[in-house]
Design a protein around this motif. Structure first.
Motif, PDB file in Angstrom:
ATOM      1  N   GLN A  83      23.569  48.918  72.073  1.00  0.00           N
ATOM      2  CA  GLN A  83      22.296  48.737  71.378  1.00  0.00           C
ATOM      3  C   GLN A  83      22.148  47.275  71.001  1.00  0.00           C
ATOM      4  O   GLN A  83      23.048  46.684  70.427  1.00  0.00           O
ATOM      5  N   GLN A  84      21.001  46.685  71.326  1.00  0.00           N
ATOM      6  CA  GLN A  84      20.816  45.248  71.081  1.00  0.00           C
ATOM      7  C   GLN A  84      19.408  44.951  70.609  1.00  0.00           C
ATOM      8  O   GLN A  84      18.444  45.156  71.339  1.00  0.00           O
ATOM      9  N   ASP A  85      19.296  44.448  69.383  1.00  0.00           N
ATOM     10  CA  ASP A  85      17.996  44.044  68.858  1.00  0.00           C
ATOM     11  C   ASP A  85      17.616  42.670  69.402  1.00  0.00           C
ATOM     12  O   ASP A  85      18.448  41.761  69.425  1.00  0.00           O
ATOM     13  N   PRO A  86      16.377  42.485  69.824  1.00  0.00           N
ATOM     14  CA  PRO A  86      15.918  41.141  70.184  1.00  0.00           C
ATOM     15  C   PRO A  86      15.808  40.278  68.925  1.00  0.00           C
ATOM     16  O   PRO A  86      15.686  40.813  67.807  1.00  0.00           O
ATOM     17  N   PRO A  87      15.820  38.974  69.056  1.00  0.00           N
ATOM     18  CA  PRO A  87      15.613  38.119  67.879  1.00  0.00           C
ATOM     19  C   PRO A  87      14.215  38.343  67.309  1.00  0.00           C
ATOM     20  O   PRO A  87      13.229  38.190  68.039  1.00  0.00           O
ATOM     21  N   PRO A  88      14.099  38.691  66.021  1.00  0.00           N
ATOM     22  CA  PRO A  88      12.797  39.051  65.452  1.00  0.00           C
ATOM     23  C   PRO A  88      12.070  37.875  64.813  1.00  0.00           C
ATOM     24  O   PRO A  88      11.441  38.021  63.764  1.00  0.00           O
ATOM     25  N   GLU A  90      10.260  33.618  65.559  1.00  0.00           N
ATOM     26  CA  GLU A  90       9.807  32.607  66.516  1.00  0.00           C
ATOM     27  C   GLU A  90      11.003  31.773  66.971  1.00  0.00           C
ATOM     28  O   GLU A  90      11.942  31.568  66.206  1.00  0.00           O
ATOM     29  N   PRO A  91      11.008  31.305  68.222  1.00  0.00           N
ATOM     30  CA  PRO A  91       9.947  31.398  69.236  1.00  0.00           C
ATOM     31  C   PRO A  91      10.094  32.586  70.169  1.00  0.00           C
ATOM     32  O   PRO A  91       9.755  32.492  71.359  1.00  0.00           O
ATOM     33  N   TYR A  92      10.571  33.721  69.652  1.00  0.00           N
ATOM     34  CA  TYR A  92      10.861  34.870  70.504  1.00  0.00           C
ATOM     35  C   TYR A  92       9.894  36.029  70.287  1.00  0.00           C
ATOM     36  O   TYR A  92      10.138  37.138  70.785  1.00  0.00           O
ATOM     37  N   LEU A  93       8.821  35.806  69.548  1.00  0.00           N
ATOM     38  CA  LEU A  93       7.810  36.839  69.346  1.00  0.00           C
ATOM     39  C   LEU A  93       6.652  36.597  70.313  1.00  0.00           C
ATOM     40  O   LEU A  93       6.029  35.533  70.270  1.00  0.00           O
ATOM     41  N   PHE A  94       6.370  37.553  71.166  1.00  0.00           N
ATOM     42  CA  PHE A  94       5.326  37.405  72.174  1.00  0.00           C
ATOM     43  C   PHE A  94       4.354  38.575  72.073  1.00  0.00           C
ATOM     44  O   PHE A  94       4.774  39.744  72.031  1.00  0.00           O
ATOM     45  N   GLU A  95       3.076  38.274  72.076  1.00  0.00           N
ATOM     46  CA  GLU A  95       2.069  39.324  71.961  1.00  0.00           C
ATOM     47  C   GLU A  95       2.124  40.294  73.128  1.00  0.00           C
ATOM     48  O   GLU A  95       1.909  41.496  72.950  1.00  0.00           O
ATOM     49  N   ASP A  96       2.397  39.797  74.329  1.00  0.00           N
ATOM     50  CA  ASP A  96       2.386  40.709  75.474  1.00  0.00           C
ATOM     51  C   ASP A  96       3.615  41.621  75.501  1.00  0.00           C
ATOM     52  O   ASP A  96       3.690  42.540  76.312  1.00  0.00           O
ATOM     53  N   VAL A  97       4.560  41.405  74.600  1.00  0.00           N
ATOM     54  CA  VAL A  97       5.684  42.325  74.425  1.00  0.00           C
ATOM     55  C   VAL A  97       5.417  43.268  73.247  1.00  0.00           C
ATOM     56  O   VAL A  97       5.436  44.486  73.390  1.00  0.00           O
ATOM     57  N   LEU A  98       5.128  42.703  72.084  1.00  0.00           N
ATOM     58  CA  LEU A  98       5.005  43.496  70.862  1.00  0.00           C
ATOM     59  C   LEU A  98       3.613  44.080  70.634  1.00  0.00           C
ATOM     60  O   LEU A  98       3.473  45.099  69.946  1.00  0.00           O
ATOM     61  N   LEU A  99       2.601  43.437  71.178  1.00  0.00           N
ATOM     62  CA  LEU A  99       1.218  43.878  70.942  1.00  0.00           C
ATOM     63  C   LEU A  99       0.441  43.891  72.254  1.00  0.00           C
ATOM     64  O   LEU A  99      -0.695  43.434  72.334  1.00  0.00           O
ATOM     65  N   ASN A 100       1.051  44.447  73.272  1.00  0.00           N
ATOM     66  CA  ASN A 100       0.453  44.399  74.607  1.00  0.00           C
ATOM     67  C   ASN A 100      -0.811  45.251  74.666  1.00  0.00           C
ATOM     68  O   ASN A 100      -0.775  46.454  74.362  1.00  0.00           O
ATOM     69  N   PRO A 101      -1.941  44.675  75.049  1.00  0.00           N
ATOM     70  CA  PRO A 101      -3.207  45.430  74.999  1.00  0.00           C
ATOM     71  C   PRO A 101      -3.268  46.597  75.968  1.00  0.00           C
ATOM     72  O   PRO A 101      -3.878  47.634  75.655  1.00  0.00           O
ATOM     73  N   GLN A 102      -2.649  46.477  77.133  1.00  0.00           N
ATOM     74  CA  GLN A 102      -2.657  47.602  78.074  1.00  0.00           C
ATOM     75  C   GLN A 102      -1.781  48.751  77.563  1.00  0.00           C
ATOM     76  O   GLN A 102      -2.143  49.925  77.670  1.00  0.00           O
ATOM     77  N   VAL A 103      -0.638  48.392  76.999  1.00  0.00           N
ATOM     78  CA  VAL A 103       0.235  49.414  76.420  1.00  0.00           C
ATOM     79  C   VAL A 103      -0.472  50.127  75.271  1.00  0.00           C
ATOM     80  O   VAL A 103      -0.478  51.363  75.188  1.00  0.00           O
ATOM     81  N   ILE A 104      -1.086  49.358  74.383  1.00  0.00           N
ATOM     82  CA  ILE A 104      -1.757  49.949  73.221  1.00  0.00           C
ATOM     83  C   ILE A 104      -2.932  50.824  73.654  1.00  0.00           C
ATOM     84  O   ILE A 104      -3.206  51.861  73.039  1.00  0.00           O
TER      85      ILE A 104
END
Length: 296
Positions: A83-88, A90-104
């Motif tokens: 189990q591995q958490d990504p760094p929560p 900046e600069p590792y926060l990306f909208e297309d990962v966490l808030l991707n419009p197609q996914v949502i």
């Protein structure tokens, strides 16, 4: 365009017009919803910037040695999956990962208004010849003997691989359609009994779907699956989020730096988080599953 790959997985080809519109064309959205309802899984192709994945992949690999050095390294059943958490931050926060419009667009259509992201973690498949037992991340919300048919989805897992995924580097074994099977209910063992596996195998044997980098896999949290051996000499990281209906208990809030609060403001998806001035230690907050004793 909607296609089935050689593993019989529905893949939605996301085009420039979808990206410009911030969602999916109606026919593509309908195909995604039907795949989730029928198969318990759908893939959205080409929705994450490859440069963003490169940045995340490099950091995840550099964090991996620190994670494995923990005396309680968070392995999931075997030392081949951690189990591995990504760094929560900046600069590792990306909208297309966490808030991707197609996914949502897909998850909100399934889960309804007020949906929340209640997880930001992931798992890394390590070079190994071991595999996990077949399991569901969570069972049905009620005991199996209390239902005649499966209830509608309440949680969807959103997986973002940082590299191309195939059976060679540990593509997850998936049992399509098993989110509608009543074997695994609330309060029970999430491992699927062998007799249930053999019965299901006669109906639809498991597959290991390939994923190209930039794709996102969305699956019902009840879908049977298992981590598989990674036959290469390179770790295979995959980020994971869980989008949940608003009425479900969110559990422990996710933790992000106070300065990132505006990043998570979104009209549809709420991130179940608290924002803190304290440094976040994502190396030590990952928790594994299925191994009672630390692995040396």
């Amino acid at each position: 365009m909607t296609t089935r790959d050689g593993s019989i997985v529905i893949t939605i080809d996301v085009g420039e017009s979808d990206r410009e519109a911030g969602g999916l064309a109606p026919e593509k959205l309908q195909a995604a919803l039907e795949a989730l309802r029928t198969d318990g899984l759908v893939v959205l192709a080409d929705v994450v910037d490859l440069e963003h994945l490169d940045v995340l992949h490099e950091r995840l690999l550099s964090d991996l040695a620190l994670l494995q050095a923990r005396p309680d390294a968070p392995y999931n059943w075997t030392a081949g999956n951690i189990q591995q958490d990504p760094p929560p931050f900046e600069p590792y926060l990306f909208e297309d990962v966490l808030l991707n419009p197609q996914v949502i667009a897909v998850t909100s259509a399934i889960l309804g208004a007020g949906l929340r992201n209640v997880m930001y973690s992931g798992n890394t498949s390590l070079p190994s010849d071991t595999r996990q037992p077949v399991h569901a991340d969570m069972g049905h919300l009620w005991p199996s003997d209390a239902m005649e048919v499966a209830h509608p989805p309440a949680q969807l897992v959103v997986n973002v691989p940082t590299v191309d995924v195939s059976a060679e580097n540990g593509a997850t074994e998936i049992w399509l359609g098993t989110h509608r099977d009543l074997t695994v209910g609330v309060g029970g063992d999430i491992e699927v009994p062998l007799d249930a596996l053999e019965a299901r195998r006669k109906i639809a044997p498991p597959i290991q779907p390939t994923l190209r980098r930039g794709s996102v896999l969305i699956r019902d949290v009840r879908l049977w699956h298992a981590g598989m051996p990674n036959h290469t000499d390179r770790p295979r990281p995959m980020i994971a989020m869980v989008h949940a209906s608003h009425w479900l208990e969110a559990g422990t809030p996710l933790e992000f730096p106070a300065g990132s609060k505006s990043f998570f403001e979104h009209p549809v998806l709420t991130t179940a988080a608290r924002f803190t001035e304290q440094p976040s230690d994502h190396i030590y907050r990952s928790q594994g599953f299925g191994i009672e004793q630390p692995i040396a």
